[in-house]
Design an enzyme around this catalytic site. Structure first.
Site, PDB file in Angstrom:
ATOM      1  N   THR A 312     -10.302  10.831  35.536  1.00  0.00           N
ATOM      2  CA  THR A 312      -9.184  11.361  35.419  1.00  0.00           C
ATOM      3  C   THR A 312      -9.346  12.597  34.818  1.00  0.00           C
ATOM      4  O   THR A 312     -10.176  12.834  33.914  1.00  0.00           O
ATOM      5  CB  THR A 312      -7.956  10.771  34.687  1.00  0.00           C
ATOM      6  N   ASP A 313      -8.307  13.707  34.860  1.00  0.00           N
ATOM      7  CA  ASP A 313      -8.370  14.510  34.153  1.00  0.00           C
ATOM      8  C   ASP A 313      -7.606  14.173  32.916  1.00  0.00           C
ATOM      9  O   ASP A 313      -7.079  13.193  32.934  1.00  0.00           O
ATOM     10  CB  ASP A 313      -7.313  16.007  34.504  1.00  0.00           C
ATOM     11  N   TRP A 314      -7.815  14.659  31.700  1.00  0.00           N
ATOM     12  CA  TRP A 314      -7.408  14.148  30.207  1.00  0.00           C
ATOM     13  C   TRP A 314      -6.117  13.952  30.297  1.00  0.00           C
ATOM     14  O   TRP A 314      -5.185  14.805  30.537  1.00  0.00           O
ATOM     15  CB  TRP A 314      -7.803  15.191  29.193  1.00  0.00           C
ATOM     16  N   LEU A 315      -5.723  12.596  30.102  1.00  0.00           N
ATOM     17  CA  LEU A 315      -4.085  12.100  30.189  1.00  0.00           C
ATOM     18  C   LEU A 315      -3.780  12.363  31.435  1.00  0.00           C
ATOM     19  O   LEU A 315      -2.184  12.250  31.622  1.00  0.00           O
ATOM     20  CB  LEU A 315      -3.273  12.885  29.332  1.00  0.00           C
ATOM     21  N   GLY A 316      -4.491  12.423  32.462  1.00  0.00           N
ATOM     22  CA  GLY A 316      -4.038  12.414  33.811  1.00  0.00           C
ATOM     23  C   GLY A 316      -3.808  11.210  34.598  1.00  0.00           C
ATOM     24  O   GLY A 316      -3.162  10.958  35.675  1.00  0.00           O
TER      25      GLY A 316
END
Length: 890
Positions: A312-316
């Site tokens: 994931t992208d960060w907090l994605g």
């Protein structure tokens, strides 16, 4: 769920596309329908019209394919299988889960496996260097690499960055970038990537990957997929800026556009052996990118045969079980929907999901296998370096677990990893500087002009220093990189003022400079005295979490920043030898400057990194002959591109809908189709010498016919049995916990209680096929990393001769364009390029391989590539609008 358009409509579309068409009489590469407006043409395309509407649904595709060691991944797969076969359930979960934001040293860090002596994996930004670290280099941006049109330089920069990451103990470099591709010129993060052309991006993307991974560092391809603007990418972020949205924006696009444009460079990257892929923040056709089973399971892991992990992208991440079934393999930085909230969708919740049967054991095995196969694919175990820096402080001693204040220790060893990369960065900076205008050989300057003057805030230092703004979130002083997570700290920044002054003084000249863009009276008075006035102007952009001068990542306009327009006009109004240098993240409107007779030369210098001033001085004074070409189009006015940012929520439900009505007609393709004359076209760039093109020859290699892939996977493998008793998965006795750290163990033998969610695991709904571990059919377009190998067969080879007709050695970039000839295809598309260095009066022979993919189209019905029965024209020249050689593929 239905696909991108109705079956009847798609069948009719395919039948239409397969009819024999000949649009050879397209004078000046104009539209095949010259009396049709751009919007009418695009909206009349049945596939695009039906597949780019708001609130459409992405089709479900399950189960998530398991890695099998396809292609050259076999050895890595075998090594991973041996390693993963030793792991407990908790150790596998530890590999998939970030430990939390600012809880460990890297921006992302997995759990470790102490029993096997395997330290945590470190994931670190950025695509142009190492973010949040000292004694590192600030390399050129992706858009500058694109302007070089040089595969060798892309590999060299990748290798340089990879060696620095390795030296700091980084395992995954979070880059390079092919998303955003560059749908809109205002896009905030376009500069992190390369070009809106998929071939130019794909080629340099692939070489950068090879370079990074040559240093035993895993790449992380960003951002997958259709992530083309910053506005509305995340709910909390948008809400914080006053937009009342409920979900991230949805990028709505058709299947043909997905395959022929946005997926293209990712296929190149995966074929090059990329270790991992980062899923993006946006939705695609109504489904979150990090739990979109169509884009992850079907396109990425199915069609493209990707063998590594999706991160994931960060907090994605937006869920646990659902995202696991949809193809997600690693959650970063481990937190659920906000930083440091103490909760994770993975970690102990993933352990629970396996124990309660909502995630099959084979799926967690596959997640761990993909991660470890990527690790072994790049030989990351070779001389692995300990993590020797902290992202959160430059102090030598601080807390190991910074956010929670635990574990006081030495966190920074201050290892200098820069080597001699400054010389490479300087070379790339000059190799990427595009000469756009040069009246009567104004450039190169001699350095002996009686008075040289430099103007503009963009020529000088920031009053806060080169790293004075967090993540470079300001536009003070000279611009050498954009802002956001795609940045690195400068070890130093050579300003244009310093470099030009040094050259002038070495030659005995006089020199003065003014950095205040608003002191127009003083600027005008000095310009009147000047023999050569060099004026600097810029345009900045970046990531949405930082707002700069009212720009939420994406640019609000395509004009200069820092009040530079009036400053440039003042200098040019007072000096008949004004040279304009542009530092920008992408296109800026230059028509008035092109037409101003007192502006005798224009240079685009982009975002060249730490050696910025030296690179531009090398060009200005002829130490380097410019050979760069524009990686995008510069139009006369903003509307000419035909696309724009969605700046305001357009949906009553608070889910912004970004409809890609233009299909694959972006940048120069739109200018061609709409018969728009650009200020400077895609691929344009001048030199201090001249070149002539001749002797085009087309060679048919009589390749074998395309063979759709037919076959099945093996059944999903599992590697180690484990107890299903929750009591065997609780925290070890006498274990000391770090606050907010995400662990794989349970804190209760009651699974509902352990999850902290009374509804966790209570649903009996699973997407059809999600739990099916039996052998699965492989898509016809699949079969190997990057897709069906047959699509890469070379069908034709085109040859041309280029002669340097000037008096100095110079670089030229011959470019090959072709027309696929269908009624909805672009007028022409880049399909080949090569950067050549040619001595005066010498010639070079260039050859371009044309693969089946280059002339193929995507069939939405067959879900495979096919070649239309059309006449296919080919052109070779120095830019997309200067193509003196032409032929037909026959």
């Amino acid at each position: 769920m239905r696909s991108f358009a109705s079956a009847a409509l798609l069948a009719a579309t395919t039948a239409l596309a397969q009819d024999s068409q000949d649009f050879s009489n397209r004078g000046n590469f104009g539209s095949p329908f010259p009396n049709t407006t751009y919007n009418e043409y695009v909206n009349d395309n049945p596939v695009v019209a039906a597949g780019s509407n708001g609130h459409q649904m992405s089709p479900p595709k399950y189960p998530s394919p398991w890695t099998e060691g396809l292609g050259d991944w076999k050895e890595a797969y075998d090594q991973a299988r041996e390693f993963v076969g030793q792991l407990t359930l908790e150790e596998k979960v530890n590999l998939t889960t970030g430990t939390g934001w600012q809880v460990d040293r890297c921006v992302g860090q997995t759990g470790s496996i102490p029993r096997l002596g395997f330290r945590a994996m470190c994931l670190q930004d950025s695509p142009l260097g190492i973010r949040y670290a000292d004694l590192v280099s600030a390399f050129a941006s992706g858009v500058n690499l694109a302007a070089t049109w040089d595969r060798g330089l892309a590999f060299a920069q990748g290798a340089g960055m990879g060696s620095e990451h390795k030296g700091k103990g980084v395992d995954f470099q979070l880059g390079p970038v092919a998303g955003p591709l560059g749908r809109t010129p205002e896009g905030g993060r376009n500069w992190e990537g390369f070009s809106p052309d998929p071939v130019l991006t794909g080629q340099l993307f692939a070489q950068t990957i090879r370079g990074i991974q040559s240093q035993n560092v895993m790449t992380n391809l960003k951002h997958y997929i259709a992530y083309e603007q910053e506005h509305f990418r995340q709910v909390p972020e948008a809400n914080g800026f006053g937009y009342n949205i409920t979900e991230p924006s949805s990028s709505n696009l058709d299947d043909v556009t997905m395959h022929e444009l946005y997926l293209w460079p990712f296929a190149d990257g995966i074929r090059a052996g990329a270790a991992s892929v980062m899923c993006s923040y946006n939705q695609i056709n109504g489904s979150q990118a990090c739990q979109n089973s169509y884009t992850l399971n079907y396109l990425l892991k199915g069609e493209l045969g990707f063998q590594g992990p999706v991160i994931t992208d960060w907090l994605g991440g937006h869920s646990g079980v659902s995202s696991v079934h949809a193809g997600l393999d690693m959650l970063m930085p481990g937190d659920s929907d906000s930083y440091n909230n103490g909760y994770s969708y993975f970690g102990s919740n993933l352990t629970i999901a396996v124990l309660n049967g909502t995630v099959p054991a084979w799926r967690v095995d596959d997640m761990a296998m993909r991660i470890m196969a990527a690790y072994y694919k790049v030989d990351a175990d070779t001389n692995r370096t300990d993590i020797n820096f902290s992202s959160w402080t430059k102090d030598t001693y601080n807390y190991e677990h910074y956010y929670v204040g635990q574990g006081w220790t030495k966190v920074n060893d201050h290892v200098n990893v820069r080597a001699d990369h400054g010389a490479l960065i300087r070379h790339i900076g000059s190799a990427s500087t595009v000469l756009l205008k040069n009246v009567n050989n104004t450039l190169p300057l001699s350095g002996k002009e009686p008075l040289t003057t430099v103007f503009g805030e963009d020529a000088g230092p920031s009053p806060h220093g080169p790293n004075g703004c967090d993540d470079h979130g300001c536009d003070d002083g000279t611009l050498a990189m954009g802002w956001g997570s795609g940045t690195a700290d400068f070890p130093y920044l050579v300003t244009p003022d310093t470099a030009i002054q040094n050259t002038v003084l070495q030659n005995g000249g006089s020199y003065e400079s003014i950095f205040d863009n608003y002191d127009l009276d003083t600027i005008g008075a000095l310009a009147r005295r000047s023999n050569a006035s060099i004026v600097f102007a810029n345009s900045d952009a970046g990531e949405t979490f930082i707002q700069v001068d009212g720009n939420l990542g994406d640019r609000n306009n395509l004009t200069f920043w820092q009040g530079a327009d009036d400053m440039v006009a003042t200098v040019a109004g007072n000096c008949s030898n004004t040279i304009l240098v542009v530092h920008s993240v992408g296109p800026v409107l230059l028509e008035e400057y092109k037409n101003n007779p007192n502006i005798t030369a224009i240079l685009w210098a982009g975002l060249p990194g730490q050696e910025s001033g030296n690179s531009i001085a090398d060009i200005l004074y002829g130490r380097v002959n410019p050979g760069a070409k524009l990686p995008w189009t510069i139009g006369k006015k903003r509307e000419d591109w035909g696309t724009d940012i969605l700046y305001n929520d357009n949906d009553d439900a608070g889910v912004p809908q970004i409809n890609y009505k233009e299909g694959n007609i972006i940048d120069y393709r739109a200018f061609d189709l709409h018969n728009k004359t650009p200020t400077y076209e895609f691929g344009f760039g001048l030199s201090y010498t001249t070149f002539e093109y001749s002797d085009l020859k087309v060679e048919n290699l009589n390749a074998s016919a395309y063979v759709p892939f037919m076959g099945h996977t093996t059944a999903a493998p599992t590697f180690r049995n484990f107890s299903m008793d929750p009591a065997d998965h609780t925290f070890p006795a006498n274990f000391t916990r770090v606050n907010l750290y995400h662990y794989p163990w349970l804190n209760s033998t009651n699974l509902t209680e352990a999850s902290g969610d009374p509804n966790y695991g209570s649903s009996d709904f699973f997407p059809e096929g999600a739990l099916n571990g039996s052998a699965q059919p492989v898509p016809k377009a699949g079969g190997a990393p990057g897709g069906n190998p047959s699509i890469y067969d070379v069908l034709y080879r085109v040859h041309a001769t280029i002669q340097n007709t000037g008096s100095v050695v110079g670089d030229e970039v011959p470019q090959l364009y072709l027309s696929r000839g269908g009624p909805y295809d672009p007028v022409k598309e880049l399909r080949g390029f090569e950067r050549l260095s040619i001595a005066p009066n010498m010639t070079a022979r260039v050859s371009f391989d044309i693969t089946r993919r280059d002339i193929a189209s995507w069939s939405t019905v067959e879900q495979d590539w096919y070649v239309q029965n059309t006449t296919k024209h080919v052109w070779v020249g120095s830019s997309s609008r200067n193509l003196p050689l032409s032929g037909v593929l026959a």
